[in-house]
Write a protein that holds these residues in place. Structure first.
Motif, PDB file in Angstrom:
ATOM      1  N   ARG A  80       0.832  -1.207   0.000  1.00  0.00           N
ATOM      2  CA  ARG A  80       0.000   0.000   0.000  1.00  0.00           C
ATOM      3  C   ARG A  80       0.858   1.245   0.000  1.00  0.00           C
ATOM      4  O   ARG A  80       0.390   2.323  -0.386  1.00  0.00           O
ATOM      5  CB  ARG A  80      -0.909   0.010   1.222  1.00  0.00           C
ATOM      6  N   VAL A  84       2.732   1.201  -8.383  1.00  0.00           N
ATOM      7  CA  VAL A  84       3.480   0.611  -9.492  1.00  0.00           C
ATOM      8  C   VAL A  84       2.793   0.915 -10.813  1.00  0.00           C
ATOM      9  O   VAL A  84       1.569   0.879 -10.913  1.00  0.00           O
ATOM     10  CB  VAL A  84       3.590  -0.924  -9.358  1.00  0.00           C
ATOM     11  N   PHE A  86       3.194   0.052 -15.113  1.00  0.00           N
ATOM     12  CA  PHE A  86       3.871  -0.841 -16.045  1.00  0.00           C
ATOM     13  C   PHE A  86       3.803  -0.307 -17.470  1.00  0.00           C
ATOM     14  O   PHE A  86       2.987   0.556 -17.799  1.00  0.00           O
ATOM     15  CB  PHE A  86       3.224  -2.229 -16.022  1.00  0.00           C
ATOM     16  N   ARG A  90      -2.021  -2.169 -17.747  1.00  0.00           N
ATOM     17  CA  ARG A  90      -2.782  -3.093 -16.887  1.00  0.00           C
ATOM     18  C   ARG A  90      -4.059  -2.470 -16.320  1.00  0.00           C
ATOM     19  O   ARG A  90      -4.349  -2.579 -15.124  1.00  0.00           O
ATOM     20  CB  ARG A  90      -1.916  -3.601 -15.741  1.00  0.00           C
ATOM     21  N   LEU A  91      -4.836  -1.847 -17.190  1.00  0.00           N
ATOM     22  CA  LEU A  91      -6.138  -1.344 -16.751  1.00  0.00           C
ATOM     23  C   LEU A  91      -7.168  -2.458 -16.870  1.00  0.00           C
ATOM     24  O   LEU A  91      -6.952  -3.439 -17.576  1.00  0.00           O
ATOM     25  CB  LEU A  91      -6.553  -0.158 -17.623  1.00  0.00           C
ATOM     26  N   LEU A  92      -8.279  -2.294 -16.154  1.00  0.00           N
ATOM     27  CA  LEU A  92      -9.368  -3.265 -16.288  1.00  0.00           C
ATOM     28  C   LEU A  92     -10.254  -2.809 -17.441  1.00  0.00           C
ATOM     29  O   LEU A  92     -10.873  -1.748 -17.361  1.00  0.00           O
ATOM     30  CB  LEU A  92     -10.161  -3.346 -14.983  1.00  0.00           C
ATOM     31  N   LYS A  95     -14.001  -1.590 -16.996  1.00  0.00           N
ATOM     32  CA  LYS A  95     -14.326  -0.550 -16.023  1.00  0.00           C
ATOM     33  C   LYS A  95     -13.979   0.814 -16.598  1.00  0.00           C
ATOM     34  O   LYS A  95     -13.032   0.951 -17.368  1.00  0.00           O
ATOM     35  CB  LYS A  95     -13.534  -0.770 -14.731  1.00  0.00           C
ATOM     36  N   PHE A 103     -11.075   1.355  -8.016  1.00  0.00           N
ATOM     37  CA  PHE A 103     -10.828  -0.061  -7.680  1.00  0.00           C
ATOM     38  C   PHE A 103      -9.693  -0.206  -6.660  1.00  0.00           C
ATOM     39  O   PHE A 103      -9.799  -0.975  -5.703  1.00  0.00           O
ATOM     40  CB  PHE A 103     -10.484  -0.808  -8.969  1.00  0.00           C
ATOM     41  N   ALA A 104      -8.627   0.587  -6.883  1.00  0.00           N
ATOM     42  CA  ALA A 104      -7.472   0.502  -5.987  1.00  0.00           C
ATOM     43  C   ALA A 104      -7.835   0.931  -4.566  1.00  0.00           C
ATOM     44  O   ALA A 104      -7.200   0.511  -3.601  1.00  0.00           O
ATOM     45  CB  ALA A 104      -6.330   1.360  -6.508  1.00  0.00           C
ATOM     46  N   GLN A 106     -11.180   0.750  -3.388  1.00  0.00           N
ATOM     47  CA  GLN A 106     -12.206  -0.192  -2.912  1.00  0.00           C
ATOM     48  C   GLN A 106     -11.568  -1.410  -2.265  1.00  0.00           C
ATOM     49  O   GLN A 106     -11.986  -1.842  -1.192  1.00  0.00           O
ATOM     50  CB  GLN A 106     -13.070  -0.665  -4.087  1.00  0.00           C
ATOM     51  N   VAL A 107     -10.557  -1.962  -2.943  1.00  0.00           N
ATOM     52  CA  VAL A 107     -10.026  -3.243  -2.468  1.00  0.00           C
ATOM     53  C   VAL A 107      -9.252  -3.100  -1.168  1.00  0.00           C
ATOM     54  O   VAL A 107      -8.945  -4.107  -0.523  1.00  0.00           O
ATOM     55  CB  VAL A 107      -9.142  -3.935  -3.530  1.00  0.00           C
ATOM     56  N   ILE A 108      -8.902  -1.882  -0.773  1.00  0.00           N
ATOM     57  CA  ILE A 108      -8.287  -1.763   0.548  1.00  0.00           C
ATOM     58  C   ILE A 108      -9.266  -1.139   1.538  1.00  0.00           C
ATOM     59  O   ILE A 108      -8.891  -0.698   2.616  1.00  0.00           O
ATOM     60  CB  ILE A 108      -6.955  -0.992   0.513  1.00  0.00           C
ATOM     61  N   ILE A 115     -13.647   7.856  -1.643  1.00  0.00           N
ATOM     62  CA  ILE A 115     -13.357   7.545  -3.043  1.00  0.00           C
ATOM     63  C   ILE A 115     -13.904   8.630  -3.962  1.00  0.00           C
ATOM     64  O   ILE A 115     -13.208   9.120  -4.856  1.00  0.00           O
ATOM     65  CB  ILE A 115     -13.950   6.167  -3.424  1.00  0.00           C
ATOM     66  N   ARG A 151      -4.098   5.454 -10.717  1.00  0.00           N
ATOM     67  CA  ARG A 151      -4.404   4.321  -9.863  1.00  0.00           C
ATOM     68  C   ARG A 151      -3.241   4.014  -8.914  1.00  0.00           C
ATOM     69  O   ARG A 151      -3.456   3.656  -7.751  1.00  0.00           O
ATOM     70  CB  ARG A 151      -4.690   3.089 -10.731  1.00  0.00           C
TER      71      ARG A 151
END
Lengths: 234, 304
Positions: A80, A84, A86, A90-92, A95, A103-104, A106-108, A115, A151
């Motif tokens: 956290r 990172v 790349f 590496r997007l979804l 969405k 998303f980044a 939400q998942v934490i 948000i 993100r």
């Protein structure tokens, strides 16, 4: 912020190590280019910082903590603190821009209110105002990379690792991305960027660490990119 | 927030793998139905034991004209012998064992026989003097049959001492075997279910590898990453368990309650309330099955 002490990483005992006794220190708020040919150990460096792999020998310190001593259940907390980016974004794909960045959070477990407040702010930082509801495939490569950067920094990490972030982009777009990274860096985030791109390195005039065959061969405070051929000629 | 997020992840996972999820539901449904059927048979056996063991009697059959046992060599039982036997059964020696004694004459035996084989042509060819008269002994403890057997079987005038429990034991052993068979099928189906759940989770993990990769990078906890997968399997298995419970309940209500109980009013059958006792067990079993197999799968296929 990041300290490598005689770090060696061996993936396969028969071949040469990916990193060979590397010692390196990156200070808080520093901007460092990690240059070198493919296979020189740049990606291994990034993986070790994230504790995706552990060093075969030596110690990796991130934010003062030896990552080897972080138990596996605490690894998420380490990550956290690190953003990172790349080469391949590496997007979804299913969405929207907003949802990708959200998303980044939400998942934490960030609250909806936080948000809703933070994501537009960060999108503004990376220059994507008003593109909240676009889908990734509707964006240019540069814009997609900006979403990825948004993100990476939305949870305010102390460190941003970028693995060839401009590798898929044309020079003009790349410069735009560099400006974003520079702005993030000037807000106090440590940025380590692995790259091949000599133009960018030469323009930015930041610290340059060159890896060759897993070893640090050069560490210049305001360095330039020295291409493979020139380096050999030296 | 996190809960809502996990729920929405589960929802999208279930939708994405709908056909696999349905097959998991069906396989757990079948396997748990067999597990439940075995359970029902055991309940039924217990029920019948409770019911019948209070009622089983030891019958002391007395000699008739053509009895073949050595103690009947002297021909049919005499008045005297019969009184001796009755006297013995009612004597002090046997009061600790014998709860009550009834005498069944040849005429009564014929009556019972005719009732029992009412629809069979054999009834017409049987006469009262072919059937033995008997003493029906209710035991205090049905297990103590041997005491009566040893004391009476070689007494003059006694043809044979028979324990009705032996007949029941035969019925029970058939039912036990049937429930063992059901468990065997359940076992095979359970293996199927575990493998299928593992495959489903693997597919699901593969189709969501982008998401999980990003979750890892931004520092989502293991629980947030893995829970949607585990719950996906658990939800499918629990739905299967509910279907199995429904099927078993239907079976007990309509097959046992509606048909068997009417055909055999003498027999004590399990009620559909007792079936409901099985429901939580089945759900727990299904959830456990799915939870464990998906945990094991995730360890291999979803890096955290």
């Amino acid at each position: 912020m990041i300290r490598f002490e005689n770090v060696t990483k061996v993936y396969d005992a028969k071949s040469r190590p990916a990193l060979d006794s590397v010692s390196l220190e990156v200070d808080r708020s520093e901007f460092v280019f990690l240059v070198g040919a493919s296979g020189s150990g740049k990606s291994t460096f990034i993986r070790l910082v994230l504790k995706e792999d552990s060093a075969s020998r030596g110690a990796v310190y991130v934010a003062g903590q030896n990552v080897a001593n972080i138990p596996s259940w605490r690894v998420p907390r380490l990550r956290r603190g690190i953003g990172v980016v790349f080469q391949d974004f590496r997007l979804l794909p299913n969405k929207t821009v907003f949802a990708n960045v959200a998303f980044a959070m939400q998942v934490i477990g960030k609250s909806r209110a936080v948000i809703r407040e933070t994501v537009p702010e960060v999108l503004k930082t990376v220059g994507l105002e008003g593109k909240n509801n676009r889908m990734p495939h509707e964006l240019s490569g540069g814009e997609q990379q900006r979403v990825a950067i948004a993100r990476a920094i939305v949870n305010r990490p102390g460190i941003l690792l970028a693995d060839e972030p401009t590798g898929n982009l044309d020079p003009t777009t790349s410069m735009g991305i560099m400006k974003v990274l520079d702005r993030i860096n000037s807000n106090g985030t440590t940025v380590v960027m692995a790259t091949h791109d000599d133009d960018i390195v030469n323009t930015m005039r930041k610290r340059v660490v060159e890896l060759r065959n897993g070893a640090v061969v050069r560490d210049d405070a305001q360095g330039i990119y020295i291409g493979e051929t020139e380096a050999v000629a030296e | 927030m996190r809960l809502a997020f996990i729920l929405s992840e589960i929802g999208s996972g279930l939708r994405r793998n709908l056909s696999m999820v349905i097959s998991v539901i069906l396989v757990t449904f079948i396997s748990l139905t067999f597990v439940g059927a075995a359970g029902l048979l055991q309940l039924q056996i217990n029920q019948m034991k409770g019911y019948w063991y209070d009622r089983v009697q030891v019958a002391v059959f007395l000699c008739v004209e053509n009895s073949t046992s050595p103690s009947c060599a002297a021909g049919p039982v005499t008045e005297e012998q019969r009184d001796t036997i009755r006297g013995m059964l009612e004597s002090e020696t046997f009061t600790p064992y014998v709860a009550s004694v009834e005498y069944e004459s040849q005429d009564e035996a014929l009556g019972h026989f005719q009732d029992q084989f009412a629809n069979s042509p054999i009834v017409d060819s049987v006469t009262a003097d072919q059937l033995p008269e008997s003493f029906r002994v209710n035991l205090v403890d049905p297990e103590k049959y041997e005491v009566i057997n040893e004391a009476f079987s070689s007494l003059p005038g006694v043809d044979v001492v028979s324990d009705q429990r032996e007949l029941l034991e035969k019925v029970f052993s058939v039912m036990n075997r049937a429930s063992l068979g059901a468990l065997l099928v359940a076992g095979v189906m359970t293996v199927c279910a575990i493998l299928l759940i593992a495959t489903t989770i693997r597919l699901s993990a593969f189709s969501r590898r982008r998401e999980t990769g990003i979750m890892r990078l931004v520092g989502a906890s293991k629980a947030v990453i893995q829970l949607p997968f585990i719950l996906e399997g658990v939800i499918a298995a629990v739905v299967g368990a509910l279907l199995a419970s429904g099927a078993l309940w239907g079976m007990s209500r309509f097959v046992i309650g509606g048909w068997l109980a009417r055909e055999y009013p003498e027999t004590a059958f399990i009620s559909d309330q007792q079936v409901l006792l099985l429901v939580p067990a089945l759900i727990l079993l299904g959830a456990l099955l799915a939870g464990v197999s998906s945990l094991l799968t995730l360890r291999r296929y979803v890096k955290v």
